[in-house]
Write a protein that holds these residues in place. Structure first.
Motif, mmCIF file in Angstrom:
data_model
loop_
_atom_site.group_PDB
_atom_site.id
_atom_site.type_symbol
_atom_site.label_atom_id
_atom_site.label_comp_id
_atom_site.label_asym_id
_atom_site.label_seq_id
_atom_site.Cartn_x
_atom_site.Cartn_y
_atom_site.Cartn_z
ATOM 1 N N UNK A 107 0.812 -0.938 -0.192
ATOM 2 C CA UNK A 107 -0.042 -0.129 -0.376
ATOM 3 C C UNK A 107 1.001 1.164 -0.366
ATOM 4 N N UNK A 108 2.040 1.049 0.724
ATOM 5 C CA UNK A 108 2.854 2.504 0.690
ATOM 6 C C UNK A 108 3.835 2.361 -0.457
ATOM 7 N N UNK A 109 3.741 1.689 -1.567
ATOM 8 C CA UNK A 109 4.006 1.799 -2.373
ATOM 9 C C UNK A 109 3.042 2.010 -3.486
ATOM 10 N N UNK A 110 1.956 2.353 -3.280
ATOM 11 C CA UNK A 110 0.928 2.760 -4.398
ATOM 12 C C UNK A 110 1.195 4.438 -4.148
ATOM 13 N N UNK A 111 1.013 4.443 -2.368
ATOM 14 C CA UNK A 111 0.917 5.796 -2.233
ATOM 15 C C UNK A 111 2.102 6.352 -2.246
ATOM 16 N N UNK A 112 3.231 6.500 -2.396
ATOM 17 C CA UNK A 112 4.261 7.291 -2.214
ATOM 18 C C UNK A 112 4.758 7.757 -3.901
ATOM 19 N N UNK A 113 3.670 6.889 -5.279
ATOM 20 C CA UNK A 113 3.721 7.373 -6.314
ATOM 21 C C UNK A 113 2.696 7.804 -7.613
ATOM 22 N N UNK A 114 2.795 8.861 -7.409
ATOM 23 C CA UNK A 114 1.418 9.825 -7.632
ATOM 24 C C UNK A 114 1.165 8.871 -9.270
ATOM 25 N N UNK A 115 2.437 8.564 -9.794
ATOM 26 C CA UNK A 115 1.945 8.223 -11.108
ATOM 27 C C UNK A 115 1.309 6.897 -10.655
ATOM 28 N N UNK A 116 0.795 6.471 -10.135
ATOM 29 C CA UNK A 116 -0.309 5.123 -10.355
ATOM 30 C C UNK A 116 -1.962 5.934 -10.167
ATOM 31 N N UNK A 117 -2.076 7.168 -10.023
ATOM 32 C CA UNK A 117 -2.997 7.904 -10.630
ATOM 33 C C UNK A 117 -3.639 8.020 -9.263
ATOM 34 N N UNK A 118 -5.518 8.655 -9.811
ATOM 35 C CA UNK A 118 -5.475 9.417 -8.611
ATOM 36 C C UNK A 118 -6.928 8.110 -7.416
ATOM 37 N N UNK A 119 -7.466 7.259 -8.669
ATOM 38 C CA UNK A 119 -7.571 6.474 -7.627
ATOM 39 C C UNK A 119 -7.045 5.135 -7.036
ATOM 40 N N UNK A 120 -5.793 4.787 -7.965
ATOM 41 C CA UNK A 120 -5.178 3.889 -6.661
ATOM 42 C C UNK A 120 -4.011 4.509 -5.708
ATOM 43 N N UNK A 121 -3.905 5.603 -5.336
ATOM 44 C CA UNK A 121 -3.336 6.251 -4.181
ATOM 45 C C UNK A 121 -5.052 6.625 -3.166
ATOM 46 N N UNK A 122 -6.403 6.879 -4.174
ATOM 47 C CA UNK A 122 -7.633 6.703 -2.666
ATOM 48 C C UNK A 122 -7.248 5.907 -2.053
ATOM 49 N N UNK A 123 -7.316 4.586 -3.250
ATOM 50 C CA UNK A 123 -7.749 3.666 -2.549
ATOM 51 C C UNK A 123 -6.421 3.133 -1.383
ATOM 52 N N UNK A 124 -5.367 3.708 -1.729
ATOM 53 C CA UNK A 124 -4.707 3.413 -0.479
ATOM 54 C C UNK A 124 -4.650 4.529 0.673
ATOM 55 N N UNK A 125 -4.967 4.988 0.414
ATOM 56 C CA UNK A 125 -5.411 6.139 1.709
ATOM 57 C C UNK A 125 -6.901 5.322 2.479
ATOM 58 N N UNK A 126 -8.129 4.842 1.520
ATOM 59 C CA UNK A 126 -8.975 4.196 2.248
ATOM 60 C C UNK A 126 -7.962 2.959 2.941
ATOM 61 N N UNK A 127 -7.342 2.178 2.273
ATOM 62 C CA UNK A 127 -7.562 0.971 3.277
ATOM 63 C C UNK A 127 -6.009 1.771 4.598
ATOM 64 N N UNK A 128 -5.904 2.849 4.650
ATOM 65 C CA UNK A 128 -4.951 3.110 5.761
ATOM 66 C C UNK A 128 -6.142 4.184 7.147
ATOM 67 N N UNK A 129 -7.107 4.449 5.779
ATOM 68 C CA UNK A 129 -8.215 4.882 6.775
ATOM 69 C C UNK A 129 -8.649 3.856 8.194
#
Lengths: 196, 196
Positions: A107-129
């Motif tokens: 999840x960190x791997x996805x969260x630290x790369x903006x290139x993964x796209x907004x949906x993926x970053x949001x999914x990472x944020x959702x998981x952390x939440x």
DNA sequence: GTCTATACGAAGATAGAC
DNA sequence: GTCTATCTTCGTATAGAC
């Protein structure tokens, strides 16, 4: 709630992506690697992931988040926040040890790369939440005030994720161990005294 | 101590790499990007970095680590650990805010990708270690025992690095703010009582 | 659902001129 | 120190057959 047509192939690809992301990161992992690792047929990439790599990243973050989430929920069945913390730390220690410090959190791997796209970053944020919600819930059930429980849960997730990074970089379990120890003391201090 | 032939061009490339790594990660950043961003001449890549991208990654981690290190040292001149913590948090908040949550820590970017090579990962670990040493030193000077100071310093660095990741993923400063607040309470509780 | 073939740009890296 | 040219591999993505 996302509706997804689940197939064996798609599921295997997501699982492989999670395993590869945690070592090589999002950009460092190509579809080529995912295909090889999962044994999935090459021609099915864009059948299962019409949105391409960004969709794979989002699905991976969501899936990996759920795996950890269930692990936290299981450790929290007895209502003991300390047990949840210990289970959380133990799980990540196993990841570090079994990979010789090459693997971390996907999840960190996805969260630290903006290139993964907004949906993926949001999914990472959702998981952390979700992880924070579960931990905060255990703390509240144990008598900690709502706002403090939330902040402590955030501290736990942040500190352990950070400790994983530190342990990887130094190839040493000390950061994870010391952070676990300090967090345990912090949680104990926040819990109401129990004289039973 | 590493001996490096420092040139303006090389220095600009390292600086650009740090800025790009913190948004796109190591694998997500190509020499192409670094050349464009720094304005360095294309033909000078392997003149300045005979070891290729891995050498660039190691140099970047070392340089970025030094920048933060000097920042911590500056904030710690008054011998107040709380001031160090606040300065540390404020610095990262600025990075998050000014980039609209796209940028994080370049050292983390290197640390979470094994592909960057062992030297680069070691440089990341070295940077994290130096930060912890400085923070632990301030805590010891303020009266905290040696072992506890070390563990607390590790907690501070890990928790804040983790909070940066959480804040990026949720596009919200709350994780960083809440973690800063909890860490401050933890440090205060560890410091000897001051009745002056 | 899966196949092959292919497009097209970008990746890291090297050679040799200047 | 910097240039251009070039090599080779890989990246994501698409088209169209089966």
């Amino acid at each position: 709630m996302m509706i997804v047509i689940a197939t064996d192939t798609r599921q295997r690809m997501v699982r492989s992506a999670a395993l590869l992301f945690r070592e090589q990161g999002y950009s460092g992992t190509g579809f080529r690697d995912v295909i090889e690792h999962s044994g999935a047929p090459r021609g099915s990439i864009y059948h299962h992931f019409p949105g391409g790599k960004a969709e794979l990243a989002a699905a991976t973050a969501e899936w990996a988040g759920g795996v950890v989430e269930r692990q936290i929920a299981r450790a929290g069945r007895d209502g003991d926040p300390i047990a949840v913390l210990r289970g959380f730390v133990a799980g990540w220690r196993e990841v570090l040890e079994s990979s010789d410090f090459r693997a971390g959190c996907p999840i960190v791997a996805v969260a630290v790369e903006s290139e993964a796209g907004p949906e993926a970053v949001a999914a990472a944020g959702h998981a952390f939440g979700r992880w924070q919600d579960l931990i905060a819930g255990t703390l509240r059930d144990a008598g900690v005030g709502r706002a403090e429980a939330r902040r402590l849960a955030t501290l736990v997730v942040a500190a352990i994720e950070g400790a994983i990074v530190l342990s990887r970089a130094t190839r040493d379990l000390r950061p994870l161990r010391d952070v676990g120890r300090e967090l345990e003391a912090t949680l104990r201090a926040a819990l109401p005294a129990d004289d039973s």
